[in-house]
Design a protein around this motif. Structure first.
Motif, PDB file in Angstrom:
ATOM      1  N   ARG A   1      56.390  49.220  39.977  1.00 59.06           N
ATOM      2  CA  ARG A   1      56.029  49.406  41.655  1.00 59.06           C
ATOM      3  C   ARG A   1      54.371  48.749  42.040  1.00 59.06           C
ATOM      4  NH1 ARG A   1      56.881  55.897  43.775  1.00 59.06           N
ATOM      5  NH2 ARG A   1      58.265  54.752  45.553  1.00 59.06           N
ATOM      6  N   LEU A   2      54.758  48.491  43.115  1.00 60.95           N
ATOM      7  CA  LEU A   2      53.579  47.513  44.264  1.00 60.95           C
ATOM      8  C   LEU A   2      53.850  47.899  45.398  1.00 60.95           C
ATOM      9  CD1 LEU A   2      54.143  45.719  41.421  1.00 60.95           C
ATOM     10  CD2 LEU A   2      52.350  44.569  42.074  1.00 60.95           C
TER      11      LEU A   2
ATOM     12  N   GLU B   1      61.637  41.054  53.059  1.00 57.54           N
ATOM     13  CA  GLU B   1      62.824  41.973  52.783  1.00 57.54           C
ATOM     14  C   GLU B   1      63.526  41.217  51.682  1.00 57.54           C
ATOM     15  OE1 GLU B   1      66.577  41.846  54.719  1.00 57.54           O
ATOM     16  OE2 GLU B   1      65.597  43.085  55.688  1.00 57.54           O
ATOM     17  N   ASN B   2      62.808  39.621  51.284  1.00 50.93           N
ATOM     18  CA  ASN B   2      63.553  38.597  50.279  1.00 50.93           C
ATOM     19  C   ASN B   2      63.469  38.813  49.227  1.00 50.93           C
ATOM     20  OD1 ASN B   2      65.889  38.270  52.403  1.00 50.93           O
ATOM     21  ND2 ASN B   2      64.617  35.535  52.491  1.00 50.93           N
ATOM     22  N   LEU B   3      62.133  38.752  49.144  1.00 58.40           N
ATOM     23  CA  LEU B   3      60.940  39.170  48.343  1.00 58.40           C
ATOM     24  C   LEU B   3      60.988  40.400  47.610  1.00 58.40           C
ATOM     25  CD1 LEU B   3      58.582  38.117  46.070  1.00 58.40           C
ATOM     26  CD2 LEU B   3      56.735  38.891  47.612  1.00 58.40           C
ATOM     27  N   GLN B   4      61.582  41.457  48.460  1.00 55.57           N
ATOM     28  CA  GLN B   4      61.686  42.878  48.045  1.00 55.57           C
ATOM     29  C   GLN B   4      63.042  42.803  46.857  1.00 55.57           C
ATOM     30  OE1 GLN B   4      62.254  45.719  50.877  1.00 55.57           O
ATOM     31  NE2 GLN B   4      61.131  47.033  49.901  1.00 55.57           N
TER      32      GLN B   4
ATOM     33  N   CYS C   1      65.982  41.011  40.088  1.00 58.46           N
ATOM     34  CA  CYS C   1      66.416  40.259  39.042  1.00 58.46           C
ATOM     35  C   CYS C   1      64.568  40.531  38.535  1.00 58.46           C
ATOM     36  CB  CYS C   1      65.157  38.389  39.905  1.00 58.46           C
ATOM     37  SG  CYS C   1      66.167  38.021  40.649  1.00 58.46           S
ATOM     38  N   LEU C   2      63.770  41.350  38.559  1.00 53.98           N
ATOM     39  CA  LEU C   2      62.630  41.893  37.782  1.00 53.98           C
ATOM     40  C   LEU C   2      62.579  43.317  37.499  1.00 53.98           C
ATOM     41  CD1 LEU C   2      59.878  39.418  39.332  1.00 53.98           C
ATOM     42  CD2 LEU C   2      61.367  39.274  37.496  1.00 53.98           C
ATOM     43  N   GLY C   3      63.499  44.181  38.294  1.00 55.57           N
ATOM     44  CA  GLY C   3      63.419  45.264  37.854  1.00 55.57           C
ATOM     45  C   GLY C   3      62.234  46.300  38.637  1.00 55.57           C
ATOM     46  N   ILE C   4      61.638  45.031  39.440  1.00 53.94           N
ATOM     47  CA  ILE C   4      60.205  45.817  39.705  1.00 53.94           C
ATOM     48  C   ILE C   4      60.681  46.346  41.201  1.00 53.94           C
ATOM     49  CG2 ILE C   4      58.107  45.322  41.007  1.00 53.94           C
ATOM     50  CD1 ILE C   4      57.852  42.825  38.395  1.00 53.94           C
ATOM     51  N   GLU C   5      59.723  47.383  42.252  1.00 52.65           N
ATOM     52  CA  GLU C   5      59.892  47.962  43.208  1.00 52.65           C
ATOM     53  C   GLU C   5      59.103  47.589  43.782  1.00 52.65           C
ATOM     54  OE1 GLU C   5      60.927  52.240  45.745  1.00 52.65           O
ATOM     55  OE2 GLU C   5      60.174  52.502  43.277  1.00 52.65           O
TER      56      GLU C   5
ATOM     57  N   GLN D   1      54.858  37.519  36.623  1.00 51.16           N
ATOM     58  CA  GLN D   1      53.761  37.369  35.340  1.00 51.16           C
ATOM     59  C   GLN D   1      53.900  38.913  35.091  1.00 51.16           C
ATOM     60  OE1 GLN D   1      50.289  34.688  37.107  1.00 51.16           O
ATOM     61  NE2 GLN D   1      51.543  33.071  36.437  1.00 51.16           N
ATOM     62  N   LEU D   2      53.443  39.446  35.986  1.00 51.09           N
ATOM     63  CA  LEU D   2      53.504  41.271  35.256  1.00 51.09           C
ATOM     64  C   LEU D   2      54.488  41.654  34.724  1.00 51.09           C
ATOM     65  CD1 LEU D   2      52.149  42.807  39.500  1.00 51.09           C
ATOM     66  CD2 LEU D   2      50.602  41.879  36.911  1.00 51.09           C
ATOM     67  N   LYS D   3      55.616  41.364  35.450  1.00 48.90           N
ATOM     68  CA  LYS D   3      57.304  42.356  33.801  1.00 48.90           C
ATOM     69  C   LYS D   3      56.101  40.755  32.655  1.00 48.90           C
ATOM     70  CE  LYS D   3      61.580  43.133  33.212  1.00 48.90           C
ATOM     71  NZ  LYS D   3      61.371  44.705  33.165  1.00 48.90           N
ATOM     72  N   ASP D   4      56.246  40.176  32.755  1.00 45.48           N
ATOM     73  CA  ASP D   4      56.111  39.278  30.561  1.00 45.48           C
ATOM     74  C   ASP D   4      54.968  40.139  30.292  1.00 45.48           C
ATOM     75  OD1 ASP D   4      58.385  37.302  31.582  1.00 45.48           O
ATOM     76  OD2 ASP D   4      56.843  36.341  32.468  1.00 45.48           O
ATOM     77  N   ARG D   5      53.659  40.716  31.061  1.00 47.99           N
ATOM     78  CA  ARG D   5      52.938  41.211  30.382  1.00 47.99           C
ATOM     79  C   ARG D   5      53.127  42.566  30.597  1.00 47.99           C
ATOM     80  NH1 ARG D   5      49.970  37.177  33.451  1.00 47.99           N
ATOM     81  NH2 ARG D   5      49.386  35.282  32.368  1.00 47.99           N
ATOM     82  N   GLU D   6      53.793  43.327  30.736  1.00 48.85           N
ATOM     83  CA  GLU D   6      54.784  44.467  30.893  1.00 48.85           C
ATOM     84  C   GLU D   6      53.445  45.511  32.407  1.00 48.85           C
ATOM     85  OE1 GLU D   6      54.490  47.153  27.004  1.00 48.85           O
ATOM     86  OE2 GLU D   6      55.325  44.559  25.938  1.00 48.85           O
TER      87      GLU D   6
END
Length: 73
Positions: A38-39, A54-57, A63-67, A29-34
């Protein structure tokens, strides 16, 4: 854009059986809402890094390009 509203972001990660699904949904949802790319992963101090965190990271990045930053004690 969400990330412009705050300079620092964190994601609470529970330790129950549905924790991965809920956390990944929040990240999606964060990705979809720009939202931020990095969190900090906030979790109970007794949660091991191996496994859920580790799996979530890895899923957040691949998949989302979120660090997702995980602190290790």
């Amino acid at each position: 854009m969400l990330f412009a509203q705050q300079s620092r972001w964190a994601l609470w990660v529970d330790s129950d059986p549905n924790a991965f699904r809920r956390a990944f949904r929040q990240l999606t949802q964060l990705k979809d809402r720009e939202g931020p790319t990095r969190l900090l992963a906030v979790h109970s101090p007794d949660m091991p890094r191996k496994g859920l965190l580790e799996n979530l990271q890895q899923a957040a990045w691949s998949c989302l390009g979120i660090e997702l930053l995980v602190m290790v004690k």
